[in-house]
Design a protein around this motif. Structure first.
Motif, PDB file in Angstrom:
ATOM      1  N   LEU A  16      45.149  46.485 -16.036  1.00  0.00           N
ATOM      2  CA  LEU A  16      44.535  45.374 -16.762  1.00  0.00           C
ATOM      3  C   LEU A  16      43.008  45.409 -16.690  1.00  0.00           C
ATOM      4  O   LEU A  16      42.324  45.316 -17.726  1.00  0.00           O
ATOM      5  N   LEU A  17      42.439  45.509 -15.498  1.00  0.00           N
ATOM      6  CA  LEU A  17      40.990  45.479 -15.377  1.00  0.00           C
ATOM      7  C   LEU A  17      40.344  46.707 -15.999  1.00  0.00           C
ATOM      8  O   LEU A  17      39.283  46.607 -16.640  1.00  0.00           O
ATOM      9  N   SER A  18      40.984  47.859 -15.862  1.00  0.00           N
ATOM     10  CA  SER A  18      40.452  49.068 -16.493  1.00  0.00           C
ATOM     11  C   SER A  18      40.496  48.946 -18.017  1.00  0.00           C
ATOM     12  O   SER A  18      39.586  49.411 -18.713  1.00  0.00           O
ATOM     13  N   ASP A  19      41.536  48.309 -18.528  1.00  0.00           N
ATOM     14  CA  ASP A  19      41.652  48.127 -19.981  1.00  0.00           C
ATOM     15  C   ASP A  19      40.447  47.391 -20.556  1.00  0.00           C
ATOM     16  O   ASP A  19      39.977  47.704 -21.653  1.00  0.00           O
ATOM     17  N   ILE A  20      39.976  46.389 -19.844  1.00  0.00           N
ATOM     18  CA  ILE A  20      38.837  45.602 -20.326  1.00  0.00           C
ATOM     19  C   ILE A  20      37.612  46.502 -20.494  1.00  0.00           C
ATOM     20  O   ILE A  20      36.935  46.482 -21.531  1.00  0.00           O
ATOM     21  N   ARG A  21      37.343  47.299 -19.489  1.00  0.00           N
ATOM     22  CA  ARG A  21      36.188  48.214 -19.544  1.00  0.00           C
ATOM     23  C   ARG A  21      36.365  49.275 -20.622  1.00  0.00           C
ATOM     24  O   ARG A  21      35.453  49.527 -21.422  1.00  0.00           O
ATOM     25  N   ILE A  22      37.545  49.887 -20.670  1.00  0.00           N
ATOM     26  CA  ILE A  22      37.792  50.962 -21.634  1.00  0.00           C
ATOM     27  C   ILE A  22      37.669  50.448 -23.068  1.00  0.00           C
ATOM     28  O   ILE A  22      37.063  51.101 -23.930  1.00  0.00           O
ATOM     29  N   ALA A  23      38.214  49.272 -23.329  1.00  0.00           N
ATOM     30  CA  ALA A  23      38.148  48.704 -24.672  1.00  0.00           C
ATOM     31  C   ALA A  23      36.702  48.422 -25.079  1.00  0.00           C
ATOM     32  O   ALA A  23      36.290  48.707 -26.201  1.00  0.00           O
ATOM     33  N   LYS A  24      35.927  47.859 -24.159  1.00  0.00           N
ATOM     34  CA  LYS A  24      34.518  47.581 -24.460  1.00  0.00           C
ATOM     35  C   LYS A  24      33.762  48.860 -24.772  1.00  0.00           C
ATOM     36  O   LYS A  24      33.005  48.936 -25.757  1.00  0.00           O
ATOM     37  N   GLN A  25      33.964  49.869 -23.951  1.00  0.00           N
ATOM     38  CA  GLN A  25      33.241  51.123 -24.143  1.00  0.00           C
ATOM     39  C   GLN A  25      33.634  51.820 -25.439  1.00  0.00           C
ATOM     40  O   GLN A  25      32.850  52.601 -25.989  1.00  0.00           O
ATOM     41  N   ALA A  26      34.834  51.520 -25.945  1.00  0.00           N
ATOM     42  CA  ALA A  26      35.294  52.114 -27.204  1.00  0.00           C
ATOM     43  C   ALA A  26      34.831  51.323 -28.423  1.00  0.00           C
ATOM     44  O   ALA A  26      35.068  51.752 -29.555  1.00  0.00           O
ATOM     45  N   GLY A  27      34.208  50.177 -28.210  1.00  0.00           N
ATOM     46  CA  GLY A  27      33.673  49.416 -29.323  1.00  0.00           C
ATOM     47  C   GLY A  27      34.497  48.227 -29.768  1.00  0.00           C
ATOM     48  O   GLY A  27      34.227  47.631 -30.814  1.00  0.00           O
ATOM     49  N   PHE A  28      35.492  47.841 -28.967  1.00  0.00           N
ATOM     50  CA  PHE A  28      36.305  46.666 -29.285  1.00  0.00           C
ATOM     51  C   PHE A  28      35.638  45.398 -28.752  1.00  0.00           C
ATOM     52  O   PHE A  28      34.893  45.431 -27.783  1.00  0.00           O
ATOM     53  N   GLY A  29      35.996  44.263 -29.386  1.00  0.00           N
ATOM     54  CA  GLY A  29      35.481  42.986 -28.941  1.00  0.00           C
ATOM     55  C   GLY A  29      36.507  42.162 -28.199  1.00  0.00           C
ATOM     56  O   GLY A  29      36.173  41.110 -27.640  1.00  0.00           O
ATOM     57  N   ALA A  30      37.771  42.613 -28.205  1.00  0.00           N
ATOM     58  CA  ALA A  30      38.841  41.827 -27.591  1.00  0.00           C
ATOM     59  C   ALA A  30      40.030  42.732 -27.296  1.00  0.00           C
ATOM     60  O   ALA A  30      40.071  43.903 -27.711  1.00  0.00           O
ATOM     61  N   LEU A  31      41.009  42.148 -26.579  1.00  0.00           N
ATOM     62  CA  LEU A  31      42.238  42.872 -26.258  1.00  0.00           C
ATOM     63  C   LEU A  31      43.452  41.978 -26.496  1.00  0.00           C
ATOM     64  O   LEU A  31      43.393  40.767 -26.277  1.00  0.00           O
TER      65      LEU A  31
END
Length: 278
Positions: A16-31
């Motif tokens: 879960l916590l890694s997902d937040i970082r990975i999504a941000k670094q990929a250019g997403f604004g939310a999960l």
């Protein structure tokens, strides 16, 4: 304002916590957060406060928790289970600023008359919605391709039967397309207030007489499958929907790939197909 979200089932092997970082670094604004990741996190004794800190650090938000499944079941044990899950996930959602949880009715009522399937499922969902309302949580139905409630037509019947203003649907491209009853014109005609989120994805149908393995049939990036994506994207836009688009890649093959690379590619493909960016 339309936004770009990562459904974390796309990067299933990450936490879960890694997902937040990975999504941000990929250019997403939310999960949209896979429910099993939330349960793993909570069962390890971790707290919502740490999630809130990570969301704030990366300027991200969780827009949905997916999911509470088997909400059509009528036996006492399963009803008690789904209500417990609703209470726990609704409390977690409120703590982390998430306002939506996905509900998935499956096949326990298969073979019964459609009217009975709708009414029995609606009875459970009304109880779920009433719990969620106390936490400021709404619920999105996911019509599943191989279940009795597999189309926008049956989804609307269920929404009407539930009769709660915190219950709508997600438009999942693969499930609705695979179910073979819903067309892009049906999507275009839908009241946008009933659309809570979009699950953007590509995929295929299995050949007649072969097994339907979702993790194989959906194992392709946008443009590699058989769904007429441009047509379906335009149909959603024509409704007036202006919310979050989540890329959901349910693929055993891609779950073994580099999670950052998968997130980056899904972000790029959403830009191309939905947001008209090269």
């Amino acid at each position: 304002m339309a936004g770009k979200a990562l459904h974390t089932k796309s990067i299933w092997k990450s936490n879960l916590l890694s997902d937040i970082r990975i999504a941000k670094q990929a250019g997403f604004g939310a999960l949209e957060m896979a429910g099993t990741k939330v349960w793993d996190y909570l069962e390890a004794g971790c707290t919502p406060e740490t999630v809130k800190e990570a969301l704030a650090q990366y300027d991200m938000r969780i827009i949905s928790i997916n999911d509470i499944a088997h909400v059509e079941r009528t036996d006492d044990d399963n009803i008690a289970r789904m209500l417990r899950e609703t209470e726990t996930l609704s409390a977690f959602a409120r703590e982390v600023g998430c306002d939506c949880i996905q509900l998935v009715p499956l096949c326990a009522l298969e073979g019964r008359p459609e009217e009975e399937v709708i009414e029995l499922t609606a009875k459970n969902i009304r109880r779920i919605c009433d719990i969620g309302a106390r936490y400021g949580v709404r619920f999105q139905l996911e019509p599943v391709a191989w279940s009795p409630i597999h189309s926008l037509r049956t989804a609307k019947l269920l929404i009407d039967a539930v009769g709660r203003d915190n219950f709508g649907t997600v438009i999942d491209f693969w499930h609705l397309w695979y179910g073979a009853e819903t067309t892009s014109d049906d999507v275009r005609a839908l009241d946008p207030s009933l659309i809570y989120h979009i699950h953007f994805c590509d995929g295929r149908r299995n050949a007649p007489g072969t097994v339907c393995d979702e993790t194989v049939l959906r194992g392709c990036y946008a443009g590699e499958g058989d769904i007429p994506l441009t047509e379906w994207v335009q149909a959603v836009k024509d409704t007036g929907y202006d919310g979050w688009w989540s890329y959901e890649l349910v693929s055993a093959k891609h779950w073994q790939a580099d999670t950052a690379a998968v997130a980056a590619e899904t972000s790029r493909l959403l830009d191309r197909y939905v947001f008209d960016k090269a």
